[in-house]
Design an enzyme around this catalytic site. Structure first.
Site, PDB file in Angstrom:
ATOM      1  N   SER A 124       0.845  -1.203   0.000  1.00 45.89           N
ATOM      2  CA  SER A 124       0.000   0.000   0.000  1.00 45.89           C
ATOM      3  C   SER A 124       0.871   1.239   0.000  1.00 45.89           C
ATOM      4  O   SER A 124       2.017   1.216   0.480  1.00 45.89           O
ATOM      5  CB  SER A 124      -0.884   0.025   1.255  1.00 45.89           C
ATOM      6  OG  SER A 124      -1.428   1.314   1.457  1.00 45.89           O
ATOM      7  N   TYR A 160      -1.707  -0.979  10.098  1.00 46.27           N
ATOM      8  CA  TYR A 160      -1.683  -1.060   8.632  1.00 46.27           C
ATOM      9  C   TYR A 160      -0.381  -0.485   8.076  1.00 46.27           C
ATOM     10  O   TYR A 160       0.251  -1.068   7.195  1.00 46.27           O
ATOM     11  CB  TYR A 160      -2.880  -0.312   8.048  1.00 46.27           C
ATOM     12  CG  TYR A 160      -3.142  -0.612   6.591  1.00 46.27           C
ATOM     13  CD1 TYR A 160      -3.681  -1.838   6.198  1.00 46.27           C
ATOM     14  CD2 TYR A 160      -2.855   0.326   5.598  1.00 46.27           C
ATOM     15  CE1 TYR A 160      -3.927  -2.123   4.864  1.00 46.27           C
ATOM     16  CE2 TYR A 160      -3.102   0.046   4.253  1.00 46.27           C
ATOM     17  CZ  TYR A 160      -3.647  -1.178   3.897  1.00 46.27           C
ATOM     18  OH  TYR A 160      -3.886  -1.462   2.568  1.00 46.27           O
TER      19      TYR A 160
END
Ligand code: NAD
Length: 256
Positions: free
Chosen positions: A145, A168
Site C-alpha cells: 500500500s 496497517y
C-alpha cells in the site's frame, strides 16, 4: 498483457480488489484459483467466472494463517492444473478491534493484526516458494500500500469516523521489505517477487474524506479496482521477466 496458459492463485480473491484481479487474469487468458476465507463470496465469484471462462476458475477455501490450509491450496491447485505460475498475496485478515486510533490500539490487537497479515503473506510465500523451487520457476506479487511507503495524511480523516490504523502502516512497510528480502533470498532459483502499492480505492467513503483525499491526487485521487489491474497483469506476465524486488506505486501521484 498476455497470461495465456498461466495458472495464478489469488489469496483474498473474493474481496474488493481480489475479485476484479481474478476476472482480469481470466480476461488476459490465464487460469485463476480464487483462494479466500469467505466460502460464500468466493464460490459465487467462481460460478460467474466459470460460466464465462470455462475450466479456468476454481475456488479453494483458504485461511492464510493456517499452514495446513495453505498446503491444501497448493495440492488442490496442482491437482487441477498440474502447475502454478504465480501467487498473488492479497488477503486482508484483521481482527474485530482493527481500525482504532493510535491511543486506543491495545498491544494484543497490534500484535495480532500485524502478525496475521505479514505472517500470512510470509507463510503463503514460504509454502509456494517450496513448490516453485521444485518446479524451477515461480512468481510472487504482494499487495502492499501507499501507506507502507509514506506516512498517512491524518488531516484527510477529519470529520469522519475513519483513521489510518498504525498496524496497517507497519504491516504494509513489512510487506514491502519482505518482498525485497525474498527477491534476494531466491537468487538463482528463478523465483521473482514484487509488490504493488495502490493508493486508496473508492469504496463508499464519506464525501468529506473523498474530497480531502482527492485534493492530493494528480488527476483523480481515489482509484477504482480496475486501475490497479494493468500493473498486476504486467507483473504476472512475461513482459516483466526481469522486474524483481520492486515496489510499484499505483496512486495517481498521491504520495508525491
Ligand atoms: N482497498 C484499498 O483501498 C486498498 C488500498 C491499498 C492496498 N490494499 C490492499 O489490497 C488487498 C486487498 O484489499 P481489499 O480492499 O480488496 O480487501 P477486502 O477486505 O475487500 O478483501 C480481502 C479478502 O481477504 C479475505 N480474507 C480475510 N482474512 C483471510 C484469511 N485469514 N485467509 C484468507 N483470506 C482472508 C476476505 O474474506 C476478503 O475476501 C489488501 O492487502 C489491502 O491491504 C487495498
Amino acid at each position: 498483457m498476455e497470461l495465456k496458459g498461466k495458472v495464478i492463485v489469488v489469496t483474498g480473491g473474493a474481496g474488493l480488489l481480489g475479485r476484479v484481479f481474478c476476472e482480469a487474469i481470466c480476461v488476459a487468458g490465464g487460469s485463476v484459483v480464487v483462494a479466500d476465507k469467505s466460502d460464500a463470496s468466493g464460490k459465487e465469484l467462481v460460478l460467474d467466472l466459470a460460466s464465462r471462462f470455462e475450466g479456468r476458475a476454481i475456488f479453494c477455501s483458504l485461511d492464510v494463517t493456517s499452514d495446513s490450509s495453505v498446503e491444501v491450496l497448493i495440492e488442490t491447485t496442482h491437482a487441477k492444473f498440474g502447475k502454478i505460475d504465480a501467487l498473488v498475496n492479497n488477503a486482508y485478515p484483521r481482527n474485530k478491534n482493527y481500525g482504532k486510533v493510535f491511543e486506543d490500539v491495545a498491544y494484543h490487537d497490534f500484535v495480532e493484526n500485524v502478525g496475521m497479515h505479514v505472517g500470512g503473506y510470509f507463510s503463503c510465500s514460504k509454502h509456494f516458494a517450496n513448490y516453485f523451487m521444485n518446479q524451477n520457476a515461480g512468481n510472487i506479487v504482494n499487495l502492499a500500500s501507499v501507506y507502507g511507503v509514506v506516512p498517512p495524511r491524518f488531516e484527510i480523516y477529519d470529520g469522519t469516523p475513519m483513521t489510518m490504523p498504525v498496524e496497517y502502516a507497519v504491516l504494509k512497510a513489512g510487506v514491502i521489505h519482505l518482498t525485497k528480502y525474498m527477491s534476494r533470498y531466491f537468487k538463482g532459483k528463478n523465483i521473482r517477487c514484487n509488490s504493488i502499492s495502490p493508493g486508496g480505492i473508492e469504496n463508499n467513503q464519506p464525501d468529506s474524506f473523498i474530497q480531502q483525499y482527492n485534493s492530493f491526487g494528480n488527476t483523480k485521487g481515489l482509484l477504482k479496482e480496475q486501475d490497479i489491474c494493468g500493473t498486476l497483469l504486467f507483473l504476472l506476465s512475461d513482459a516483466s521477466t526481469f522486474v524483481n524486488g520492486q515496489n510499484i506505486l499505483v496512486d495517481d501521484g498521491w504520495s508525491l
